[in-house]
Motif scaffolding. Sequence first.
Motif, PDB file in Angstrom:
ATOM      1  N   PHE A 169       0.834  -1.193   0.000  1.00  0.00           N
ATOM      2  CA  PHE A 169       0.000   0.000   0.000  1.00  0.00           C
ATOM      3  C   PHE A 169       0.878   1.255   0.000  1.00  0.00           C
ATOM      4  CE2 PHE A 169      -2.383   3.339   2.234  1.00  0.00           C
ATOM      5  CZ  PHE A 169      -3.460   3.439   1.383  1.00  0.00           C
ATOM      6  N   ASN A 171       3.800   1.601  -1.296  1.00  0.00           N
ATOM      7  CA  ASN A 171       4.335   1.790  -2.647  1.00  0.00           C
ATOM      8  C   ASN A 171       3.318   2.474  -3.553  1.00  0.00           C
ATOM      9  OD1 ASN A 171       6.764   0.653  -2.071  1.00  0.00           O
ATOM     10  ND2 ASN A 171       6.174  -1.404  -2.746  1.00  0.00           N
ATOM     11  N   ILE A 172       2.042   2.065  -3.386  1.00  0.00           N
ATOM     12  CA  ILE A 172       0.980   2.669  -4.202  1.00  0.00           C
ATOM     13  C   ILE A 172       0.773   4.129  -3.793  1.00  0.00           C
ATOM     14  CG2 ILE A 172      -1.530   2.623  -4.585  1.00  0.00           C
ATOM     15  CD1 ILE A 172      -1.270  -0.491  -4.445  1.00  0.00           C
ATOM     16  N   ALA A 173       0.855   4.385  -2.484  1.00  0.00           N
ATOM     17  CA  ALA A 173       0.571   5.743  -1.988  1.00  0.00           C
ATOM     18  C   ALA A 173       1.700   6.725  -2.283  1.00  0.00           C
ATOM     19  CB  ALA A 173       0.311   5.695  -0.480  1.00  0.00           C
ATOM     20  N   PRO A 175       3.720   7.873  -4.868  1.00  0.00           N
ATOM     21  CA  PRO A 175       3.662   8.958  -5.870  1.00  0.00           C
ATOM     22  C   PRO A 175       2.572   9.984  -5.552  1.00  0.00           C
ATOM     23  CG  PRO A 175       3.586   6.789  -6.913  1.00  0.00           C
ATOM     24  CD  PRO A 175       3.434   6.558  -5.453  1.00  0.00           C
ATOM     25  N   TRP A 176       1.432   9.474  -5.072  1.00  0.00           N
ATOM     26  CA  TRP A 176       0.326  10.363  -4.704  1.00  0.00           C
ATOM     27  C   TRP A 176       0.736  11.299  -3.561  1.00  0.00           C
ATOM     28  CZ3 TRP A 176      -1.981  10.322   0.153  1.00  0.00           C
ATOM     29  CH2 TRP A 176      -3.141  11.080   0.294  1.00  0.00           C
ATOM     30  N   LEU A 179       3.025  14.195  -4.504  1.00  0.00           N
ATOM     31  CA  LEU A 179       2.320  15.293  -5.169  1.00  0.00           C
ATOM     32  C   LEU A 179       1.431  16.073  -4.202  1.00  0.00           C
ATOM     33  CD1 LEU A 179       1.455  13.866  -8.707  1.00  0.00           C
ATOM     34  CD2 LEU A 179       3.326  15.339  -7.994  1.00  0.00           C
ATOM     35  N   VAL A 180       0.894  15.395  -3.181  1.00  0.00           N
ATOM     36  CA  VAL A 180       0.102  16.149  -2.189  1.00  0.00           C
ATOM     37  C   VAL A 180       1.020  17.099  -1.414  1.00  0.00           C
ATOM     38  CG1 VAL A 180      -1.384  15.995  -0.144  1.00  0.00           C
ATOM     39  CG2 VAL A 180      -1.666  14.356  -1.992  1.00  0.00           C
ATOM     40  N   THR A 310      -8.315  15.632   1.340  1.00  0.00           N
ATOM     41  CA  THR A 310      -7.102  15.054   0.737  1.00  0.00           C
ATOM     42  C   THR A 310      -5.909  15.250   1.668  1.00  0.00           C
ATOM     43  OG1 THR A 310      -7.975  15.571  -1.436  1.00  0.00           O
ATOM     44  CG2 THR A 310      -5.625  15.063  -1.320  1.00  0.00           C
ATOM     45  N   ILE A 313      -6.221  12.827   4.642  1.00  0.00           N
ATOM     46  CA  ILE A 313      -5.870  11.463   4.209  1.00  0.00           C
ATOM     47  C   ILE A 313      -4.346  11.350   4.094  1.00  0.00           C
ATOM     48  CG2 ILE A 313      -6.058   9.778   2.325  1.00  0.00           C
ATOM     49  CD1 ILE A 313      -8.836  11.046   1.694  1.00  0.00           C
ATOM     50  N   ILE A 317      -2.083   8.683   6.103  1.00  0.00           N
ATOM     51  CA  ILE A 317      -1.319   7.681   5.349  1.00  0.00           C
ATOM     52  C   ILE A 317       0.181   7.890   5.533  1.00  0.00           C
ATOM     53  CG2 ILE A 317      -0.737   6.897   3.010  1.00  0.00           C
ATOM     54  CD1 ILE A 317      -3.639   7.229   2.254  1.00  0.00           C
TER      55      ILE A 317
END
Lengths: 467, 66
Positions: A169, A171-173, A175-176, A179-180, A310, A313, A317
């Motif tokens: 998870f 790894n998926i988070a 890049p997001w 950018l946040v 956002t 979150i 995370i």
Amino acid sequence: MSANGEFEREPVPESALLGFKSFPGMYAGEHCAGTELMIGPMFVTHGVSAADLVLGLLVGNALAVASWMLLCAPIAVRARLTLYYQLEKICGRRLVTLYNLANGVMFCFLAGAMITVSATAIGVMVPGITMPTLDDVYPTGPAWIIAVLAVGVLISFVAAYGYSAVSKFANIAAPWMVLVFLAFGLIGLREFLVATGADIHSLSDLWQLCETSIWKGGAPLEGKPKFNFWHVMFFAWFCNMAMHIGMADLSVFRFARRSWYAVATSAGMYVGHFMAWIAASILYALQLHRDPADTAVVPGTLAWTACGYTGLICVIIAGWTTANPTIYRAGLAFQAIMPTVSRYKVTIATGLLATVAGMFPWFAMQLLGFVALYGLVLMPMGAVIFSDFWLMPKLGMVQEFARRAGRDFNIAAGAAWILTILVCVGVVKWSGRDDYIFFASLPGWFLATAIYLSVSKWQQRSASLAK
Amino acid sequence: MAMRSIFQAASWLALTALVGAPLAFLAGRIESPAMKTWMLVATVAWFVVTPLWMGREQPDESAAAV
């Protein structure tokens, strides 16, 4: 790469080596954490100027990357061993156990700060929770304790039973999340333009806004020492000292084909420890600009004000995905001391200890000093490994003394470790300036090297050594 | 493979929206509430679509051809 326990007590074989592209993403994600939302604002509380911040971060991060490339990775690709196994051969099992204990305790407090960060996001969503302020040491009330407990217990059980799922998870988070963090900076900048009425037409206009409104370089907040270029540079260089000069990332770069792959750490440094710190500090400077009396560093509130849900979150995370491996690593360190107890039980107990630490906002609010201490405590063993690997053969001494002499406690390494910490912390305390801890580690490294080599010289005269 | 490409494109679109909204806000093109909504939509899209391709083994083309 190392979490699954591969090649714990043997060199990584050629077939398991990884290419360059395995490293930048890992470092960018790992160093864009919830704690960046605490560290960025701290620079503002210490009254740092725009030039000192930007130059200090540029130079300090470059030195951190150079430390990975020149000190850690060259040994990692030659020995291809984990930090713990390399240390065991040099220091002996009993000394490594002590090192594991120190490492585990430090990881626990660091994870506690990450849990605190995540709990501030809960505090925004649930009314009645008193958020901690900059000078808070103790829990702010029962509601705060319950919020931290809820986050901490959840993270602890996930770290024990679902570590690999959270790693995926994370790894998926990643890049997001990067950018946040970038969005935090862009939004803070826009809000500053609106709040000050400034008009930006060129880079020089932007720099003027930075100097006059964001990082003004004036007096620090009450009770905080004033920071200059040197504070920022040394903090950026040494905040991951345990990983590069302290050699913890031997365990990572033992998988690299070439030592220059350590240049990949620049992705972590310039994304997490440059862009993210600057973005977070812009949000905090904006909060102070709007209300100079509102000095609380509350990541949840900063993120909520900027990005709404956002942002919340992201805080949850970012804290969760970084606390998870930290608790897991602390659990592994403790388990090495108590090998008969199951890893699950040790990890849960470690997580609960971190949760208790997270209830005390002091660890998060004093994060700059704590991170500097963390690096200082683990650094001397890096100097021991460096000396043992490069200097001992040149000086006619034998390497890996504990293994060759059949000792379980290498006095030279123990003396280098303990005396260096005592001298460095003693000098900082004697100076009466807690911020000098940022500068103590550099002379400390030379001191640790000198102690290790001189005590080793004496120790090896009388010892009978195996090949 | 086609589905994987579609999911990847959707993920990149989500990231573009995620950073595009604050850029538009910085440029004064949209207001804060609209920006926050766009960011939330992009966030949901990223976390729904990305697990469908990231970290999953790519199918072996020679096996698929059989």
